[in-house]
Design a protein around this motif. Sequence first.
Motif, PDB file in Angstrom:
ATOM      1  N   ARG A 179       0.937  -1.131   0.149  1.00 29.97           N
ATOM      2  CA  ARG A 179       0.127  -0.027   0.011  1.00 29.97           C
ATOM      3  C   ARG A 179       0.775   1.226  -0.080  1.00 29.97           C
ATOM      4  NH1 ARG A 179      -4.944  -0.650  -1.531  1.00 29.97           N
ATOM      5  NH2 ARG A 179      -5.998   1.048  -0.185  1.00 29.97           N
ATOM      6  N   MET A 180       0.155   2.344  -0.502  1.00 25.35           N
ATOM      7  CA  MET A 180       1.058   3.462  -0.370  1.00 25.35           C
ATOM      8  C   MET A 180      -0.038   4.830  -0.294  1.00 25.35           C
ATOM      9  SD  MET A 180       1.938   4.379  -4.578  1.00 25.35           S
ATOM     10  CE  MET A 180       2.059   6.368  -4.448  1.00 25.35           C
ATOM     11  N   PRO A 181       0.492   5.958   0.138  1.00 27.29           N
ATOM     12  CA  PRO A 181      -0.548   7.168   0.202  1.00 27.29           C
ATOM     13  C   PRO A 181      -0.837   7.663  -1.166  1.00 27.29           C
ATOM     14  CG  PRO A 181       1.542   7.735   0.960  1.00 27.29           C
ATOM     15  CD  PRO A 181       1.703   6.158   0.929  1.00 27.29           C
ATOM     16  N   LEU A 182      -1.944   8.085  -1.293  1.00 28.49           N
ATOM     17  CA  LEU A 182      -2.529   8.787  -2.613  1.00 28.49           C
ATOM     18  C   LEU A 182      -1.903  10.182  -2.852  1.00 28.49           C
ATOM     19  CD1 LEU A 182      -4.131   8.885  -5.272  1.00 28.49           C
ATOM     20  CD2 LEU A 182      -6.197   9.806  -3.653  1.00 28.49           C
ATOM     21  N   ILE A 183      -0.966  10.249  -3.604  1.00 22.95           N
ATOM     22  CA  ILE A 183      -0.107  11.500  -3.784  1.00 22.95           C
ATOM     23  C   ILE A 183      -1.091  12.178  -4.851  1.00 22.95           C
ATOM     24  CG2 ILE A 183       1.617  12.597  -4.309  1.00 22.95           C
ATOM     25  CD1 ILE A 183       3.550  10.016  -3.672  1.00 22.95           C
ATOM     26  N   VAL A 184      -1.330  13.465  -4.582  1.00 23.20           N
ATOM     27  CA  VAL A 184      -2.250  14.361  -5.213  1.00 23.20           C
ATOM     28  C   VAL A 184      -1.182  15.413  -6.220  1.00 23.20           C
ATOM     29  CG1 VAL A 184      -4.259  15.906  -5.547  1.00 23.20           C
ATOM     30  CG2 VAL A 184      -4.149  14.137  -3.825  1.00 23.20           C
ATOM     31  N   PRO A 185      -1.230  15.147  -7.394  1.00 21.92           N
ATOM     32  CA  PRO A 185      -0.315  16.067  -8.148  1.00 21.92           C
ATOM     33  C   PRO A 185      -0.990  17.514  -8.384  1.00 21.92           C
ATOM     34  CG  PRO A 185      -1.792  14.845  -9.788  1.00 21.92           C
ATOM     35  CD  PRO A 185      -2.001  14.315  -8.455  1.00 21.92           C
TER      36      PRO A 185
END
Length: 252
Positions: A179-185
């Motif tokens: 899993r990973m955090p959702l990175i918002v561009p």
Amino acid sequence: MCGRYAATKDPAKLIEEFEAIDLTEGRARIDHNVAPTKNVVTVVQRHPRDDEGQVLEDEPAERSLRLMKWGLVPFWAKDPSVGSRMINTRAETAAEKPAFRRALVSRRCLVPADGWFEWRRTGKEKEPFYMTGPGDESLSFGGIWESWHPKDDKDASPLITFSIITTDAAGQLTDIHHRMPLIVPRSHWDGWLDPDRDDVTDLLVPTPDDIVASLELRPVSSQVNNVRNNGPELLDRVDPQHEAALFDPPKS
């Protein structure tokens, strides 16, 4: 999942980066080892309110820095301790879960971070890594937030809490954790923060491949395992074998 991260920019830098006003009231602190239940800086966008607290929906929404406690407490919770179990929200099910769906529709935030920590399991050992971007720009984790009021004290200040959205790990990150955090561009910040946008279908998309590919996966000291440790040395690259030798020297 995301259970620890670093946030070392002061509000002055974040104000410029996110084009926001500072509502942290001087209580923001840099932190090299952010752990659940800590109060940390987030970015929100809300319509202003009048003197009686009523939302002025005809006025443009303002973007601001605000302190929130990590670990979402749903508005209907009886006990705020539930927040310690809601530090992350799965993107795949957020719209369905009662604890998250209301916040996902109207209370989204960005969580500025320099990078995050994750542990790779090798046999019985867990090796810490620090994932960080190539430059000085923050990694903006997608988050949701809630306001909780104790039912037995209507005059008490609300407890403002948040949770970090997570997705399946992608690319090189799959070598560390699933899993990973959702990175918002940056190009999606406006849409993510828009308080009037209730259709989140196009927002809950995987982190762009170019962002994932640009991340550095840095082995770091096991000192980060202890939440009481907090300093810039936690972000330094280390040789795991060298560190093991320091803590477990060969027997004579």
